[in-house]
Structure formats: structure tokens, C-alpha cells
Design an enzyme around this catalytic site. Structure first.
Site, PDB file in Angstrom:
ATOM      1  N   ASP A 280     -63.691 -10.723 -17.937  1.00 31.09           N
ATOM      2  CA  ASP A 280     -64.704  -9.732 -18.332  1.00 31.09           C
ATOM      3  C   ASP A 280     -64.134  -8.316 -18.208  1.00 31.09           C
ATOM      4  O   ASP A 280     -64.801  -7.345 -18.544  1.00 31.09           O
ATOM      5  CB  ASP A 280     -66.005  -9.912 -17.531  1.00 31.09           C
ATOM      6  N   SER A 281     -62.874  -8.199 -17.756  1.00 33.18           N
ATOM      7  CA  SER A 281     -62.175  -6.912 -17.819  1.00 33.18           C
ATOM      8  C   SER A 281     -62.127  -6.429 -19.259  1.00 33.18           C
ATOM      9  O   SER A 281     -61.833  -5.258 -19.517  1.00 33.18           O
ATOM     10  CB  SER A 281     -60.752  -7.041 -17.251  1.00 33.18           C
TER      11      SER A 281
ATOM     12  N   ASP B 251     -64.359 -16.180 -18.269  1.00 31.67           N
ATOM     13  CA  ASP B 251     -65.027 -15.485 -17.162  1.00 31.67           C
ATOM     14  C   ASP B 251     -66.536 -15.474 -17.389  1.00 31.67           C
ATOM     15  O   ASP B 251     -66.998 -15.158 -18.491  1.00 31.67           O
ATOM     16  CB  ASP B 251     -64.524 -14.034 -17.144  1.00 31.67           C
TER      17      ASP B 251
ATOM     18  N   LYS C 220     -64.687 -19.153 -14.697  1.00 26.90           N
ATOM     19  CA  LYS C 220     -64.439 -18.438 -13.435  1.00 26.90           C
ATOM     20  C   LYS C 220     -65.672 -17.623 -13.096  1.00 26.90           C
ATOM     21  O   LYS C 220     -66.318 -17.087 -13.999  1.00 26.90           O
ATOM     22  CB  LYS C 220     -63.224 -17.507 -13.585  1.00 26.90           C
TER      23      LYS C 220
ATOM     24  N   GLU D 127     -67.328 -14.847  -9.882  1.00 28.98           N
ATOM     25  CA  GLU D 127     -67.035 -14.030  -8.698  1.00 28.98           C
ATOM     26  C   GLU D 127     -68.002 -14.365  -7.565  1.00 28.98           C
ATOM     27  O   GLU D 127     -69.200 -14.558  -7.811  1.00 28.98           O
ATOM     28  CB  GLU D 127     -67.168 -12.538  -9.047  1.00 28.98           C
TER      29      GLU D 127
ATOM     30  N   GLU E 267     -58.411 -10.980  -5.075  1.00 26.04           N
ATOM     31  CA  GLU E 267     -58.086  -9.657  -5.633  1.00 26.04           C
ATOM     32  C   GLU E 267     -58.120  -8.571  -4.557  1.00 26.04           C
ATOM     33  O   GLU E 267     -59.074  -8.484  -3.766  1.00 26.04           O
ATOM     34  CB  GLU E 267     -59.091  -9.315  -6.746  1.00 26.04           C
TER      35      GLU E 267
HETATM   36  O1  KIV Z   1     -61.672  -9.985 -15.589  1.00 24.69           O
HETATM   37  C1  KIV Z   1     -60.506 -10.049 -15.192  1.00 24.69           C
HETATM   38  O2  KIV Z   1     -59.552  -9.680 -15.887  1.00 24.69           O
HETATM   39  C2  KIV Z   1     -60.263 -10.590 -13.864  1.00 24.69           C
HETATM   40  C3  KIV Z   1     -58.892 -10.397 -13.297  1.00 24.69           C
HETATM   41  C4  KIV Z   1     -58.827  -9.063 -12.673  1.00 24.69           C
HETATM   42  C5  KIV Z   1     -58.528 -11.480 -12.356  1.00 24.69           C
HETATM   43  O3  KIV Z   1     -61.149 -11.105 -13.249  1.00 24.69           O
END
Ligand code: KIV
Length: 303
Positions: free
Chosen positions: A58-59, A97, A127, A129, A196
Site C-alpha cells: 500500500d506504499s 497488501d 499481508k 499490519e 520494519e
Molecule cells: O507497503 C509497503 O511497501 C510495505 C513495505 C514497506 C514492507 O509494507
């Protein structure tokens, strides 16, 4: 016809990377390589470079959509980008994500949204968090048949609650909490964990404490693998470069120079040259010139 050994090997090397391969890498003490991608060309390049895992993170909110953080990223954004990456990656495992609030409101919602990322996006695993608080959610998603990668330490979706994008686990209590988070995710059935922005010794302790692979980003070298945001690593993202990023290339100036050269050549009419243009049979051109409708529009030397 009998296949040569090389053909057999090539066929094997085209096989998709599995959870078992990733977990075996930890047992074999082989580092796991993970990068982000958000579209077809970067998915393809990551695959060609031979990385093990491609994260559609989600970056993308920050490095592709220009948002200030990851909170504004939606399920539809994620699915759109995961689909594009899936088209480019044949071998790497693809992690989708789960965006903010797609798994936070209820376990039912979390399972539905994890399922959407897989069914509509086409990723291999998801994934999310969070540690102890999200262990029941992880357990339920895994039980629904969807593999989950956890993410602890600095969790960008809740960065404001953590006091900003800061290193985590610096005092004993905070460090113990992150170790407990990792253990809870392992017990919940996560197949791997991202850690992280934690001190390097804490990264090492976590990797030694849990049996599942621990992939670090700003967590030192003694973890089971490393992940970086590709746009940070190749110098495509201009706003800031976190200390844990190494820039392996500087792509932005190369692209800006190419765009400037295009601008210059179009302005001075040196582009397109004849090799970039298409010709037409002489008789067709002659006929066009003769036709009343077009004759006034066509520049001829004898006019
Ligand atoms: O969203 C992302 O790119 C991430 C990485 C920083 C691991 O979660």
C-alpha cells in the site's frame, strides 16, 4: 522427444515460488529477496531480476498516487495494481497488501477482503499490519485458506498512533512487545513476518525467536531476508529517502533528461526524423494531390 537437462532445469526454474520454498530458505540459511512493484513493467523487471517475493504494497499510495501516507489507499486501488503486477510476474510469489480499514472492523470483513485480493487481484498471499491485536484476524484468514504475511514494528497505516514514521522497539518494554507480536503472528499461522524500522539487534532476536521467515526493512542484516520499496531503491520517489534505504540507481534524472531531450527535439523539429515516419506509395500521393478535396491542404514544391 526427450528433454535435455538444461530444458528440464529451465522448466523447473520457471516454477512459481511457494510458501514452502520461502520457509525452506530460512532453514537453509538462504536470504529471501523481496521488493515492491505496483504495475506490469516493474512486476516483469522484478521477476526478471530473480527476486523471490514481489509485494504490491500500500506504499503505492505514496510512491505512485502521491498521497501523504498509506491510509487513503482503497481495496479497489489495491486490486487494480495487483492485477497489473500479476501479469508481469511468472515466478515470484506475489503478496497483496491489505489496505487500512479493510481488515480492522471485523474478522468477517477481513476474510471477505483478503479473498477479494486473491480472487479479483490474483495475488498468492496477503499481508496485513499488526501483532497480538490482529492475531485472531490472521488466524481466521489462514483458516479460510488464504496465506498471511504479518507486519510488525513500524506499521505505516497506524504511524500517527505510533508518533510518526519512527524507529520502534527502542526501550525494553517496546522491544518485548514487538517480540510478542511476532510470536502471536506465528501462533496464528502467519507464514512469514515483515519487521520494519527496529534496532538491528532486535531484528536478530525476532528472527531467532520465531521459526517462520522474518523479512526486514530497516531491521538490520541478521534477519531472514530483506525488502525495500523499489521506487526508493532506484531513486524514483522524490519526497524523502528513509535511512534504511540504499539507492542502487538514480532513475529520476535519467527520465527527466529524456523528457527534456524530447521537448527540445520536437521544438526544433529534429524529431520525428525520417526513420520515425511512414512513407506512402508515390501514386497514392499523386492522386491525393490531384483530388480537389485535399489539394489545398497538401504542400507541394510546384504550388
Ligand atoms: O507497503 C509497503 O511497501 C510495505 C513495505 C514497506 C514492507 O509494507
Amino acid at each position: 522427444m526427450k528433454k535435455t537437462i538444461l530444458q528440464e532445469k529451465n522448466k523447473m526454474s520457471e516454477k512459481k515460488i511457494t510458501i514452502q520454498n520461502i520457509q525452506q530458505a530460512k532453514k537453509d540459511n538462504k536470504k529471501i529477496i523481496m521488493v515492491t512493484a505496483y504495475d506490469y513493467p516493474f512486476g516483469l523487471m522484478a521477476d526478471q531480476a530473480g527476486v523471490d517475493i514481489v509485494l504490491v504494497g500500500d506504499s503505492l499510495g505514496m510512491v505512485v498516487m502521491g498521497l501523504d501516507g498509506t491510509v487513503g489507499v482503497t481495496m479497489d486501488n489495491m486490486i487494480h495494481h495487483i492485477k497489473a503486477v500479476v501479469r508481469g510476474c511468472k515466478k515470484a510469489m506475489i503478496v497483496g497488501d491489505m489496505p487500512f480499514m479493510s481488515y480492522n472492523t471485523s474478522i468477517r470483513e477481513a476474510i471477505i477482503n483478503a479473498g477479494r485480493l486473491m480472487k479479483e487481484g490474483g495475488c498468492d498471499v496477503v499481508k496485513l499490519e499488526g501483532g497480538i491485536d490482529f492475531a485472531p484476524t490472521v488466524e481466521a484468514i489462514v483458516k479460510a485458506g488464504i496465506p498471511v504475511q504479518g507486519h510488525v514494528g513500524l506499521t505505516p497505516q497506524t504511524a500517527s498512533a505510533l508518533g510518526g514514521f519512527k524507529i520502534q522497539g527502542k526501550n525494553t518494554q517496546a522491544a518485548k512487545r514487538i517480540i510478542d507480536d511476532a510470536k502471536a503472528l506465528e501462533h496464528a499461522g502467519a507464514f512469514s513476518i515483515i519487521v520494519e524500522a527496529v534496532p538491528a539487534p532486535l531484528g536478530e532476536i525476532i528472527a531467532q525467536t520465531v521459526r517462520i521467515p522474518v523479512i526486514g526493512i530497516g531491521a538490520g542484516s541478521q534477519v531472514d531476508g530483506q525488502v525495500l520499496v523499489t521506487h526508493d531503491m532506484v531513486g524514483l520517489f522524490d519526497k524523502f529517502v528513509p535511512r534504511f534505504v540504499k539507492q542502487y540507481a538514480q532513475i529520476r534524472p535519467i527520465i527527466i533528461d529524456a523528457l527534456k531531450a524530447f521537448k527540445e527535439e520536437v521544438s526544433t523539429q529534429s524529431f520525428p526524423a525520417s526513420e520515425h515516419s511512414f512513407s506512402m506509395p508515390d501514386n497514392t500521393l499523386e492522386e491525393l494531390k490531384k483530388s480537389k478535396r485535399f489539394s489545398s491542404l497538401i504542400k507541394t514544391e510546384d504550388k
